[in-house]
Design a protein around this motif. Structure first.
Motif, short mmCIF file in Angstrom:
data_model
loop_
_atom_site.label_atom_id
_atom_site.label_comp_id
_atom_site.label_asym_id
_atom_site.label_seq_id
_atom_site.Cartn_x
_atom_site.Cartn_y
_atom_site.Cartn_z
N ALA A 162 0.83 -1.20 0.00
CA ALA A 162 0.00 0.00 0.00
C ALA A 162 0.86 1.25 0.00
O ALA A 162 0.59 2.22 -0.73
N TYR A 163 1.91 1.25 0.81
CA TYR A 163 2.81 2.41 0.86
C TYR A 163 3.47 2.63 -0.49
O TYR A 163 3.55 3.77 -0.99
N ASP A 164 3.96 1.56 -1.12
CA ASP A 164 4.66 1.68 -2.40
C ASP A 164 3.73 2.25 -3.47
O ASP A 164 4.15 3.02 -4.33
N TYR A 165 2.46 1.88 -3.41
CA TYR A 165 1.47 2.41 -4.35
C TYR A 165 1.25 3.90 -4.12
O TYR A 165 1.27 4.71 -5.05
N MET B 74 -11.09 7.43 -0.63
CA MET B 74 -10.50 6.36 0.19
C MET B 74 -11.13 5.01 -0.15
O MET B 74 -10.43 3.98 -0.21
N ASN B 75 -12.42 5.01 -0.40
CA ASN B 75 -13.08 3.77 -0.81
C ASN B 75 -12.56 3.29 -2.16
O ASN B 75 -12.42 2.08 -2.39
N ASN B 76 -12.27 4.24 -3.07
CA ASN B 76 -11.66 3.87 -4.35
C ASN B 76 -10.30 3.23 -4.13
O ASN B 76 -9.96 2.21 -4.75
N LEU B 77 -9.50 3.86 -3.26
CA LEU B 77 -8.16 3.34 -2.96
C LEU B 77 -8.25 1.93 -2.40
O LEU B 77 -7.51 1.03 -2.81
N GLU C 181 -7.28 -3.76 -2.79
CA GLU C 181 -7.77 -5.09 -2.41
C GLU C 181 -8.02 -5.96 -3.64
O GLU C 181 -7.71 -7.17 -3.62
N HIS C 182 -8.57 -5.40 -4.69
CA HIS C 182 -8.84 -6.18 -5.91
C HIS C 182 -7.55 -6.74 -6.50
O HIS C 182 -7.46 -7.93 -6.81
N ARG C 183 -6.54 -5.88 -6.64
CA ARG C 183 -5.30 -6.33 -7.25
C ARG C 183 -4.55 -7.29 -6.33
O ARG C 183 -3.97 -8.28 -6.79
N ASN C 184 -4.56 -7.01 -5.03
CA ASN C 184 -3.84 -7.88 -4.10
C ASN C 184 -4.48 -9.26 -4.04
O ASN C 184 -3.79 -10.29 -4.09
N ASN D 66 -6.28 -10.80 -6.21
CA ASN D 66 -6.25 -11.52 -7.48
C ASN D 66 -4.85 -11.71 -8.03
O ASN D 66 -4.69 -12.16 -9.18
N GLY D 67 -3.85 -11.39 -7.23
CA GLY D 67 -2.47 -11.60 -7.64
C GLY D 67 -2.04 -10.73 -8.81
O GLY D 67 -1.15 -11.10 -9.57
N LEU D 68 -2.66 -9.58 -8.95
CA LEU D 68 -2.33 -8.66 -10.05
C LEU D 68 -1.26 -7.66 -9.62
O LEU D 68 -1.14 -7.37 -8.42
N PRO D 69 -0.50 -7.12 -10.56
CA PRO D 69 0.43 -6.05 -10.20
C PRO D 69 -0.35 -4.88 -9.60
O PRO D 69 -1.34 -4.43 -10.18
N VAL D 70 0.10 -4.40 -8.46
CA VAL D 70 -0.61 -3.30 -7.81
C VAL D 70 -0.27 -1.97 -8.46
O VAL D 70 -1.13 -1.10 -8.62
N ASN D 71 0.98 -1.78 -8.85
CA ASN D 71 1.42 -0.52 -9.43
C ASN D 71 1.24 -0.52 -10.94
O ASN D 71 1.29 -1.57 -11.60
N VAL D 72 1.02 0.67 -11.49
CA VAL D 72 0.97 0.86 -12.94
C VAL D 72 1.99 1.93 -13.30
O VAL D 72 2.34 2.78 -12.48
#
Length: 217
Positions: free
Chosen positions: A60-63, A190-193, A198-201, A203-209
């Motif tokens: 979360a911090y890295d994002y 905040m709800n968007n964040l 949560e969705h990316r984490n 589902n094993g998806l890359p969190v950063n773009v």
């Protein structure tokens, strides 16, 4: 009386167990506790929100520390691109037409704090400060994930545009006009964040773009 208590005895306004006693202290706290609070009393000078996010705190911090991600989780900040000033980005705040927003990120990996220093119209004085912190949920809630806090302070410039000559048009509303909606608006963001992380984490998806504008250069 201890040496520390003696040193504090001459300071007016202090309420401590040494000078108030348990019953008086409890009664005073009860007086300060109400069922209903006026809006200005709760949100007048500061706006703080917080949320639990089912995502590792380091992730979360890295994002958050990568400011271009504001394009994803905020309601209206878009089209960020780097300026000629190192670390300073400029984008558009679609809350109002033709409004540029400048942003610089100041982050501390040890404390996992991410501060967005922003301003409308100009990038010389970044007075809109968004203070965010990621706390390991294991420390405070005894479960995995993150607790994210977000605070805004009501800088005097929210009440009056310090650079009206830089506005795209004289009748453009000012960011401070929206202060009473900050709590609600930031809660939506905040709800968007939370939803993105949560969705990316999960589902094993890359969190950063990658930043769109920087990648295109």
């Amino acid at each position: 009386m201890s040496e520390a208590s003696s040193a504090l005895a001459d300071i007016p306004g202090l309420i401590r167990i040494e000078n108030a006693g348990k019953e008086e202290l409890t009664a005073h706290c009860m007086e300060l506790t109400h069922a209903v609070y006026p809006h200005h009393q709760v949100y007048g000078q500061y706006c703080t929100i917080h949320e639990y996010v089912d995502c590792p705190p380091e992730t979360a911090y890295d994002y958050l520390r990568q400011g271009h991600h504001l394009e994803e989780w905020t309601c209206s900040l878009r089209d960020f691109a780097p300026t000629d000033t190192p670390g300073l980005w400029v984008g558009h705040d679609r809350l109002e037409d033709d409004t540029r927003i400048y942003c610089k990120v100041i982050a501390n990996p040890e404390a996992m704090t991410v501060d967005y220093h922003c301003s409308w119209d100009q990038g010389e004085q970044l007075w809109m400060i968004y203070l965010m912190r990621v706390v390991p949920a294991r420390l405070v809630l005894d479960k995995p994930g993150s607790v994210i806090t977000w605070t805004n302070c009501r800088h005097p410039h929210y009440d009056a545009n310090p650079h009206p000559e830089k506005a795209p048009r004289p009748d453009r509303p000012w960011v401070g006009d929206y202060w009473d909606l900050f709590y609600a608006g930031h809660t939506v963001e905040m709800n968007n964040l939370k939803a993105i992380l949560e969705h990316r984490n999960r589902n094993g998806l890359p969190v950063n773009v990658a930043p769109a504008k920087a990648a295109a250069q």
